[in-house]
Design a protein around this motif. Sequence first.
Motif, PDB file in Angstrom:
ATOM      1  N   LYS A 103      67.233   8.627   8.915  1.00 46.43           N
ATOM      2  CA  LYS A 103      66.317   7.723   8.229  1.00 46.43           C
ATOM      3  C   LYS A 103      65.344   8.493   7.339  1.00 46.43           C
ATOM      4  CE  LYS A 103      66.361   4.305  11.991  1.00 46.43           C
ATOM      5  NZ  LYS A 103      65.534   3.575  12.997  1.00 46.43           N
ATOM      6  N   LEU A 104      64.909   7.828   6.260  1.00 47.50           N
ATOM      7  CA  LEU A 104      63.796   8.263   5.410  1.00 47.50           C
ATOM      8  C   LEU A 104      64.070   9.537   4.616  1.00 47.50           C
ATOM      9  CD1 LEU A 104      60.915   7.397   7.895  1.00 47.50           C
ATOM     10  CD2 LEU A 104      61.701   6.061   5.943  1.00 47.50           C
ATOM     11  N   TRP A 118      59.640  17.058  -3.636  1.00 48.43           N
ATOM     12  CA  TRP A 118      58.339  16.390  -3.568  1.00 48.43           C
ATOM     13  C   TRP A 118      57.651  16.660  -2.226  1.00 48.43           C
ATOM     14  CZ3 TRP A 118      55.714  15.028  -7.595  1.00 48.43           C
ATOM     15  CH2 TRP A 118      56.396  14.763  -8.774  1.00 48.43           C
ATOM     16  N   LEU A 119      58.438  16.861  -1.179  1.00 44.76           N
ATOM     17  CA  LEU A 119      57.859  17.302   0.088  1.00 44.76           C
ATOM     18  C   LEU A 119      57.222  18.681  -0.083  1.00 44.76           C
ATOM     19  CD1 LEU A 119      57.454  17.082   3.184  1.00 44.76           C
ATOM     20  CD2 LEU A 119      59.746  18.073   3.439  1.00 44.76           C
ATOM     21  N   MET A 120      57.927  19.589  -0.764  1.00 45.73           N
ATOM     22  CA  MET A 120      57.375  20.925  -1.007  1.00 45.73           C
ATOM     23  C   MET A 120      56.149  20.872  -1.920  1.00 45.73           C
ATOM     24  SD  MET A 120      59.204  22.754   0.900  1.00 45.73           S
ATOM     25  CE  MET A 120      59.932  21.516   1.969  1.00 45.73           C
ATOM     26  N   PHE A 121      56.135  19.939  -2.856  1.00 49.31           N
ATOM     27  CA  PHE A 121      54.975  19.728  -3.729  1.00 49.31           C
ATOM     28  C   PHE A 121      53.742  19.409  -2.886  1.00 49.31           C
ATOM     29  CE2 PHE A 121      52.428  16.467  -6.035  1.00 49.31           C
ATOM     30  CZ  PHE A 121      51.990  17.224  -7.110  1.00 49.31           C
ATOM     31  N   GLN A 122      53.926  18.597  -1.873  1.00 46.65           N
ATOM     32  CA  GLN A 122      52.797  18.298  -0.982  1.00 46.65           C
ATOM     33  C   GLN A 122      52.427  19.516  -0.142  1.00 46.65           C
ATOM     34  OE1 GLN A 122      52.800  17.785   2.829  1.00 46.65           O
ATOM     35  NE2 GLN A 122      50.639  18.070   2.311  1.00 46.65           N
ATOM     36  N   GLY A 166      51.757  10.337 -12.513  1.00 45.74           N
ATOM     37  CA  GLY A 166      52.831  10.225 -13.493  1.00 45.74           C
ATOM     38  C   GLY A 166      54.175   9.942 -12.845  1.00 45.74           C
ATOM     39  N   ARG A 167      54.420  10.560 -11.714  1.00 46.43           N
ATOM     40  CA  ARG A 167      55.674  10.339 -10.998  1.00 46.43           C
ATOM     41  C   ARG A 167      55.806   8.885 -10.554  1.00 46.43           C
ATOM     42  NH1 ARG A 167      60.956  11.632 -10.036  1.00 46.43           N
ATOM     43  NH2 ARG A 167      61.544  10.863  -7.966  1.00 46.43           N
ATOM     44  N   LEU A 168      54.710   8.266 -10.203  1.00 45.70           N
ATOM     45  CA  LEU A 168      54.743   6.919  -9.629  1.00 45.70           C
ATOM     46  C   LEU A 168      54.819   5.807 -10.673  1.00 45.70           C
ATOM     47  CD1 LEU A 168      52.104   7.439  -6.797  1.00 45.70           C
ATOM     48  CD2 LEU A 168      54.577   7.161  -6.504  1.00 45.70           C
ATOM     49  N   VAL A 169      54.673   6.138 -11.928  1.00 47.48           N
ATOM     50  CA  VAL A 169      54.767   5.103 -12.972  1.00 47.48           C
ATOM     51  C   VAL A 169      56.154   4.464 -12.919  1.00 47.48           C
ATOM     52  CG1 VAL A 169      54.802   4.660 -15.450  1.00 47.48           C
ATOM     53  CG2 VAL A 169      53.076   6.187 -14.479  1.00 47.48           C
ATOM     54  N   GLY A 170      56.194   3.148 -12.750  1.00 47.40           N
ATOM     55  CA  GLY A 170      57.469   2.438 -12.693  1.00 47.40           C
ATOM     56  C   GLY A 170      58.226   2.610 -11.400  1.00 47.40           C
ATOM     57  N   ARG A 171      57.607   3.237 -10.396  1.00 47.12           N
ATOM     58  CA  ARG A 171      58.271   3.436  -9.107  1.00 47.12           C
ATOM     59  C   ARG A 171      57.439   2.820  -7.989  1.00 47.12           C
ATOM     60  NH1 ARG A 171      59.359   8.411 -11.773  1.00 47.12           N
ATOM     61  NH2 ARG A 171      61.613   8.887 -11.795  1.00 47.12           N
ATOM     62  N   LYS A 172      58.115   2.242  -7.013  1.00 47.43           N
ATOM     63  CA  LYS A 172      57.430   1.681  -5.848  1.00 47.43           C
ATOM     64  C   LYS A 172      56.890   2.796  -4.956  1.00 47.43           C
ATOM     65  CE  LYS A 172      58.149  -1.573  -2.018  1.00 47.43           C
ATOM     66  NZ  LYS A 172      59.154  -2.462  -1.351  1.00 47.43           N
ATOM     67  N   TRP A 173      57.708   3.809  -4.767  1.00 52.38           N
ATOM     68  CA  TRP A 173      57.359   4.978  -3.952  1.00 52.38           C
ATOM     69  C   TRP A 173      57.700   6.232  -4.747  1.00 52.38           C
ATOM     70  CZ3 TRP A 173      54.521   3.586   0.064  1.00 52.38           C
ATOM     71  CH2 TRP A 173      54.741   2.339   0.656  1.00 52.38           C
ATOM     72  N   ILE A 174      57.455   7.384  -4.171  1.00 50.69           N
ATOM     73  CA  ILE A 174      57.709   8.624  -4.886  1.00 50.69           C
ATOM     74  C   ILE A 174      59.163   8.720  -5.344  1.00 50.69           C
ATOM     75  CG2 ILE A 174      57.838  11.144  -4.626  1.00 50.69           C
ATOM     76  CD1 ILE A 174      55.302  10.976  -2.906  1.00 50.69           C
ATOM     77  N   MET A 175      60.086   8.268  -4.513  1.00 54.49           N
ATOM     78  CA  MET A 175      61.497   8.335  -4.849  1.00 54.49           C
ATOM     79  C   MET A 175      62.036   7.039  -5.447  1.00 54.49           C
ATOM     80  SD  MET A 175      62.646  11.326  -4.528  1.00 54.49           S
ATOM     81  CE  MET A 175      64.381  10.922  -4.649  1.00 54.49           C
ATOM     82  N   GLY A 176      61.164   6.144  -5.820  1.00 57.65           N
ATOM     83  CA  GLY A 176      61.622   4.874  -6.397  1.00 57.65           C
ATOM     84  C   GLY A 176      61.463   3.748  -5.409  1.00 57.65           C
ATOM     85  N   ASP A 177      62.521   2.973  -5.210  1.00 60.86           N
ATOM     86  CA  ASP A 177      62.444   1.849  -4.271  1.00 60.86           C
ATOM     87  C   ASP A 177      62.494   2.306  -2.821  1.00 60.86           C
ATOM     88  OD1 ASP A 177      62.257  -0.015  -6.294  1.00 60.86           O
ATOM     89  OD2 ASP A 177      64.418  -0.399  -6.369  1.00 60.86           O
ATOM     90  N   GLU A 178      62.948   3.538  -2.599  1.00 61.11           N
ATOM     91  CA  GLU A 178      63.164   4.028  -1.241  1.00 61.11           C
ATOM     92  C   GLU A 178      61.944   4.804  -0.731  1.00 61.11           C
ATOM     93  OE1 GLU A 178      66.514   6.595   1.309  1.00 61.11           O
ATOM     94  OE2 GLU A 178      66.756   6.249  -0.856  1.00 61.11           O
ATOM     95  N   TYR A 179      61.419   4.344   0.384  1.00 52.90           N
ATOM     96  CA  TYR A 179      60.318   5.002   1.084  1.00 52.90           C
ATOM     97  C   TYR A 179      60.899   6.186   1.857  1.00 52.90           C
ATOM     98  CZ  TYR A 179      56.634   5.196   4.777  1.00 52.90           C
ATOM     99  OH  TYR A 179      55.662   5.559   5.663  1.00 52.90           O
ATOM    100  N   VAL A 214      49.932   2.863  -4.653  1.00 49.26           N
ATOM    101  CA  VAL A 214      50.879   3.246  -3.616  1.00 49.26           C
ATOM    102  C   VAL A 214      50.155   3.592  -2.315  1.00 49.26           C
ATOM    103  CG1 VAL A 214      52.780   4.796  -3.016  1.00 49.26           C
ATOM    104  CG2 VAL A 214      52.526   3.980  -5.367  1.00 49.26           C
ATOM    105  N   LEU A 215      48.974   4.180  -2.414  1.00 50.58           N
ATOM    106  CA  LEU A 215      48.184   4.433  -1.209  1.00 50.58           C
ATOM    107  C   LEU A 215      47.890   3.122  -0.483  1.00 50.58           C
ATOM    108  CD1 LEU A 215      46.531   6.250   0.684  1.00 50.58           C
ATOM    109  CD2 LEU A 215      44.595   5.955  -0.888  1.00 50.58           C
TER     110      LEU A 215
END
Length: 234
Positions: A103-104, A118-122, A166-179, A214-215
């Motif tokens: 999952k996830l 993006w995990l490494m970015f954090q 910028g990454r979140l523009v047009g996206r629900k979550w960081i990866m798009g629709d998928e949390y 998103v927060l």
Amino acid sequence: MTDLSAFPITKKWPASHPDRLQLYSLPTPNGVKVSIMLEETGLPYEVHLVRFDQKDQMSPEFLSLNPNNKIPAILDPNGPDGRPLALFESGAILVYLAGKTGKLLPRDVAGRYETLQWLMFQMGGIGPMFGQLGFFNKFAGKDYEDKRPRDRYVAESRRLLGVLDGRLVGRKWIMGDEYTIADIATFPWVRNLIGFYEAGDLVGIQDFTQVRRVLDAFVARPAVIRGLNIPKRD
């Protein structure tokens, strides 16, 4: 019943349910990554509070599991090949739990690695920089008349927020629709920056409309609401 007696950490924090994953943590931004992940996946676990005010993290028992004396850490009695597995580092634990539960974390190779970036970015940016800003804004940094250290971390935190926004523009979550685990890693730190660290005005959080959107969605998730308070402080 699973026998965890070979792990010294169980002497200080005995397992009431040794067949379940053991979580050693504190409700900090890094700590709640794992409790949120466990709540999201539904994996059975037992939680143990590691008290920094009593220097639990420096005890021989805790250091036997994590020689870097940081939370969170886990002990999974049902690890690979059915053998117990001990892990520290929140990012590594998130990847492990995603693999264990399926999952996830996207299953396609490209999506998997994009999520991991993006995990490494954090892990390499947002966490360390927000933490330093919190130090210089709320804690001992207030004793320094020279505000250049604080301002350095303000500027870098704003830059990182801009990247995320910028990454979140047009996206629900960081990866798009998928949390994914990328969201679980990132948004506890954003929440802490503007909450506990009281640095929202400093970084101009109102400028980052996508991050705030998103927060809000993140902290409204039932598993996040539960996970943010695990383990409960005494």
